[in-house]
Design a protein around this motif. Structure first.
Motif, mmCIF file in Angstrom:
data_model
loop_
_atom_site.group_PDB
_atom_site.id
_atom_site.type_symbol
_atom_site.label_atom_id
_atom_site.label_comp_id
_atom_site.label_asym_id
_atom_site.label_seq_id
_atom_site.Cartn_x
_atom_site.Cartn_y
_atom_site.Cartn_z
ATOM 1 N N GLY A 289 0.799 -1.218 0.000
ATOM 2 C CA GLY A 289 0.000 0.000 0.000
ATOM 3 C C GLY A 289 0.829 1.265 0.000
ATOM 4 O O GLY A 289 0.285 2.366 -0.062
ATOM 5 N N GLY A 290 2.138 1.133 0.065
ATOM 6 C CA GLY A 290 3.014 2.308 0.032
ATOM 7 C C GLY A 290 3.443 2.735 1.412
ATOM 8 O O GLY A 290 2.624 2.909 2.309
ATOM 9 N N CYS A 291 4.744 2.871 1.630
ATOM 10 C CA CYS A 291 5.265 3.333 2.918
ATOM 11 C C CYS A 291 5.112 4.842 3.077
ATOM 12 O O CYS A 291 5.266 5.370 4.173
ATOM 13 C CB CYS A 291 6.754 2.992 3.033
ATOM 14 N N VAL A 292 4.862 5.521 1.970
ATOM 15 C CA VAL A 292 4.804 6.981 1.999
ATOM 16 C C VAL A 292 3.376 7.443 1.757
ATOM 17 O O VAL A 292 2.660 7.813 2.685
ATOM 18 C CB VAL A 292 5.780 7.594 0.972
ATOM 19 N N GLY A 293 2.895 7.387 0.527
ATOM 20 C CA GLY A 293 1.540 7.826 0.235
ATOM 21 C C GLY A 293 1.287 9.246 0.714
ATOM 22 O O GLY A 293 2.188 10.084 0.764
ATOM 23 N N LYS A 294 0.041 9.516 1.115
ATOM 24 C CA LYS A 294 -0.283 10.846 1.637
ATOM 25 C C LYS A 294 0.214 11.026 3.065
ATOM 26 O O LYS A 294 0.405 12.144 3.535
ATOM 27 C CB LYS A 294 -1.795 11.081 1.568
ATOM 28 N N SER A 295 0.407 9.912 3.748
ATOM 29 C CA SER A 295 0.944 9.922 5.111
ATOM 30 C C SER A 295 2.068 8.906 5.204
ATOM 31 O O SER A 295 1.974 7.835 4.615
ATOM 32 C CB SER A 295 -0.141 9.574 6.132
ATOM 33 N N PRO A 296 3.120 9.191 5.958
ATOM 34 C CA PRO A 296 4.182 8.203 6.117
ATOM 35 C C PRO A 296 3.689 7.012 6.936
ATOM 36 O O PRO A 296 2.850 7.167 7.832
ATOM 37 C CB PRO A 296 5.275 8.969 6.867
ATOM 38 N N CYS A 297 4.178 5.824 6.606
ATOM 39 C CA CYS A 297 3.858 4.633 7.387
ATOM 40 C C CYS A 297 4.264 4.875 8.838
ATOM 41 O O CYS A 297 5.413 5.229 9.123
ATOM 42 C CB CYS A 297 4.612 3.441 6.815
ATOM 43 N N TYR A 298 3.321 4.670 9.760
ATOM 44 C CA TYR A 298 3.599 4.966 11.172
ATOM 45 C C TYR A 298 4.642 4.006 11.737
ATOM 46 O O TYR A 298 5.481 4.403 12.552
ATOM 47 C CB TYR A 298 2.312 4.897 11.979
ATOM 48 N N ASP A 299 4.597 2.736 11.312
ATOM 49 C CA ASP A 299 5.616 1.780 11.757
ATOM 50 C C ASP A 299 7.008 2.271 11.364
ATOM 51 O O ASP A 299 7.923 2.320 12.188
ATOM 52 C CB ASP A 299 5.380 0.402 11.123
ATOM 53 N N GLY A 300 7.161 2.612 10.084
ATOM 54 C CA GLY A 300 8.455 3.073 9.600
ATOM 55 C C GLY A 300 8.888 4.369 10.240
ATOM 56 O O GLY A 300 10.074 4.563 10.546
ATOM 57 N N LEU A 301 7.932 5.264 10.465
ATOM 58 C CA LEU A 301 8.270 6.552 11.073
ATOM 59 C C LEU A 301 8.765 6.369 12.504
ATOM 60 O O LEU A 301 9.806 6.906 12.888
ATOM 61 C CB LEU A 301 7.065 7.484 11.031
ATOM 62 N N VAL A 302 8.009 5.618 13.308
ATOM 63 C CA VAL A 302 8.403 5.427 14.708
ATOM 64 C C VAL A 302 9.777 4.776 14.798
ATOM 65 O O VAL A 302 10.647 5.207 15.566
ATOM 66 C CB VAL A 302 7.355 4.591 15.464
ATOM 67 N N LYS A 303 9.998 3.739 13.999
ATOM 68 C CA LYS A 303 11.280 3.042 14.058
ATOM 69 C C LYS A 303 12.418 3.928 13.541
ATOM 70 O O LYS A 303 13.547 3.857 14.052
ATOM 71 C CB LYS A 303 11.193 1.732 13.286
ATOM 72 N N SER A 304 12.124 4.789 12.579
ATOM 73 C CA SER A 304 13.139 5.719 12.081
ATOM 74 C C SER A 304 13.447 6.796 13.112
ATOM 75 O O SER A 304 14.612 7.177 13.312
ATOM 76 C CB SER A 304 12.671 6.356 10.772
ATOM 77 N N VAL A 305 12.418 7.294 13.794
ATOM 78 C CA VAL A 305 12.626 8.259 14.879
ATOM 79 C C VAL A 305 13.460 7.618 15.985
ATOM 80 O O VAL A 305 14.346 8.250 16.574
ATOM 81 C CB VAL A 305 11.274 8.763 15.429
ATOM 82 N N LYS A 306 13.203 6.344 16.256
ATOM 83 C CA LYS A 306 13.965 5.619 17.276
ATOM 84 C C LYS A 306 15.440 5.550 16.899
ATOM 85 O O LYS A 306 16.322 5.706 17.761
ATOM 86 C CB LYS A 306 13.380 4.213 17.414
ATOM 87 N N VAL A 307 15.727 5.329 15.617
ATOM 88 C CA VAL A 307 17.113 5.335 15.148
ATOM 89 C C VAL A 307 17.765 6.680 15.430
ATOM 90 O O VAL A 307 18.884 6.753 15.970
ATOM 91 C CB VAL A 307 17.180 5.018 13.637
ATOM 92 N N LEU A 308 17.089 7.762 15.063
ATOM 93 C CA LEU A 308 17.646 9.101 15.278
ATOM 94 C C LEU A 308 17.892 9.354 16.761
ATOM 95 O O LEU A 308 18.931 9.897 17.152
ATOM 96 C CB LEU A 308 16.701 10.167 14.722
ATOM 97 N N SER A 309 16.927 8.961 17.572
ATOM 98 C CA SER A 309 17.036 9.174 19.011
ATOM 99 C C SER A 309 18.202 8.396 19.606
ATOM 100 O O SER A 309 19.018 8.947 20.367
ATOM 101 C CB SER A 309 15.720 8.757 19.684
ATOM 102 N N GLU A 310 18.307 7.109 19.260
ATOM 103 C CA GLU A 310 19.371 6.289 19.846
ATOM 104 C C GLU A 310 20.743 6.671 19.302
ATOM 105 O O GLU A 310 21.744 6.591 20.029
ATOM 106 C CB GLU A 310 19.076 4.802 19.628
ATOM 107 N N TYR A 311 20.815 7.091 18.034
ATOM 108 C CA TYR A 311 22.099 7.567 17.519
ATOM 109 C C TYR A 311 22.548 8.789 18.307
ATOM 110 O O TYR A 311 23.712 8.893 18.724
ATOM 111 C CB TYR A 311 22.008 7.908 16.032
ATOM 112 N N SER A 312 21.629 9.723 18.516
ATOM 113 C CA SER A 312 21.948 10.945 19.257
ATOM 114 C C SER A 312 22.409 10.628 20.674
ATOM 115 O O SER A 312 23.365 11.219 21.184
ATOM 116 C CB SER A 312 20.720 11.859 19.290
ATOM 117 N N GLN A 313 21.726 9.670 21.327
ATOM 118 C CA GLN A 313 22.090 9.277 22.693
ATOM 119 C C GLN A 313 23.475 8.640 22.740
ATOM 120 O O GLN A 313 24.249 8.860 23.674
ATOM 121 C CB GLN A 313 21.054 8.288 23.238
#
Length: 299
Positions: free
Chosen positions: A154-178
């Protein structure tokens, strides 16, 4: 509720690390060596010639990455090298081994595994793809040209970003920063992702009280390609945002799931053939309870 001495030694290690208990290297290796969960994961067979085979390897490593010092094990290093060899593409990580096959959730999982294992250079490649290509808001364009991100499931992007992918990507940014500090463009992107989660009050549609989807409010731990309320709130805790009013309803939902015995229970296991369960389903769960108790420890 749980006898500490009877817990799996990997969970004992995790609890000790969270309590900031000083541990010698020999003690850490002893915890890892005695763990039945780790032994079961390391004994699980996997293939590298299919998407589902590589996904199983990815999932096994994702589970191991929840355990402190998992990267110290020689077999884990072999598994990490194998995963990287097969998923590495010119721009990011794909279970098909091709740029076209990059999917936001699996890309973030691979990046997080490498990050937690101390593979900084590998992790930064995944981080850069997130910063450059994955949108963190509705109707935000992406310059990525890989087909699966837009077409598969159904598309990871579409009109809204996939919430699964977004949360896990935010987690990457957060843990890298930490772990490593700043990276060009990281803080602005991280803030955008956190704002998006807050707009959705962690688990809701932006403009009403409906849950985004059923799996999001289903209790399971660790996390496969799906995210859930525990993982999202864990990101918010790491970023010291649990006190925000937008998190209140999600926190209350999670508290209400506590049993009369004072614990929590896993409600689902994804793809059992690719997963080693940390806790039995719908029975008192030591691992999931520990994760939620950590979440709520400042409440």
């Amino acid at each position: 509720m749980f006898n500490e001495a009877e817990l799996d030694s990997a969970l004992q290690l995790k609890k000790a690390v969270r309590a900031q208990t000083p541990l010698e290297s020999a003690e850490i290796h002893s915890y890892l060596a005695k763990s039945e969960i780790i032994a079961a994961i390391l004994a699980a067979p996997y293939r590298t010639d299919t998407f589902t085979g590589l996904r199983k390897l990815e999932f096994l490593l994702a589970e191991l990455s929840e355990i402190p010092a998992f990267e110290c094990l020689d077999q884990v290093q072999t598994m990490l090298e194998t995963l990287h060899h097969f998923v590495d593409t010119p721009d990011g990580f794909s279970l098909t081994g091709k740029n076209d096959g990059i999917l936001a959730c699996h890309h973030a999982i691979c990046t997080l595994i490498f990050l937690r294992a101390g593979k900084k250079q590998w992790a930064e490649k995944g981080l850069q793809w997130i910063l450059t290509y994955f949108p963190f808001d509705k109707n935000e364009p992406s310059s990525w040209h890989g087909a699966d991100l837009f077409q598969r499931f159904g598309g990871c992007v579409g009109k809204s970003p996939c919430y699964d992918g977004l949360v896990k990507s935010v987690k990457v940014l957060s843990e890298y920063s930490q772990k490593y500090g700043d990276f060009p463009g990281l803080q602005a992107k991280l803030q955008q992702g956190l704002d998006y989660i807050l707009k959705h009050r962690v688990i809701f549609h932006q403009n009403n009280q409906d849950y985004l989807y059923e799996d999001l409010i289903t209790l399971f731990y660790p996390y496969p390609y799906r995210t859930n309320i525990i993982e999202v709130l864990g990101v918010m805790k790491t970023e010291k945002l649990l006190g925000q009013p937008e998190c209140r309803e999600a926190l209350e939902y999670l508290k209400a799931k506590q049993t009369k015995q004072g614990c929590w229970q896993a409600e689902k296991i994804f793809m059992k053939s690719s997963w080693v369960a940390f806790d039995p389903v719908k029975k008192p769960g030591a691992w999931i309870t520990d994760e939620i108790e950590w979440l709520l420890s400042d409440e």
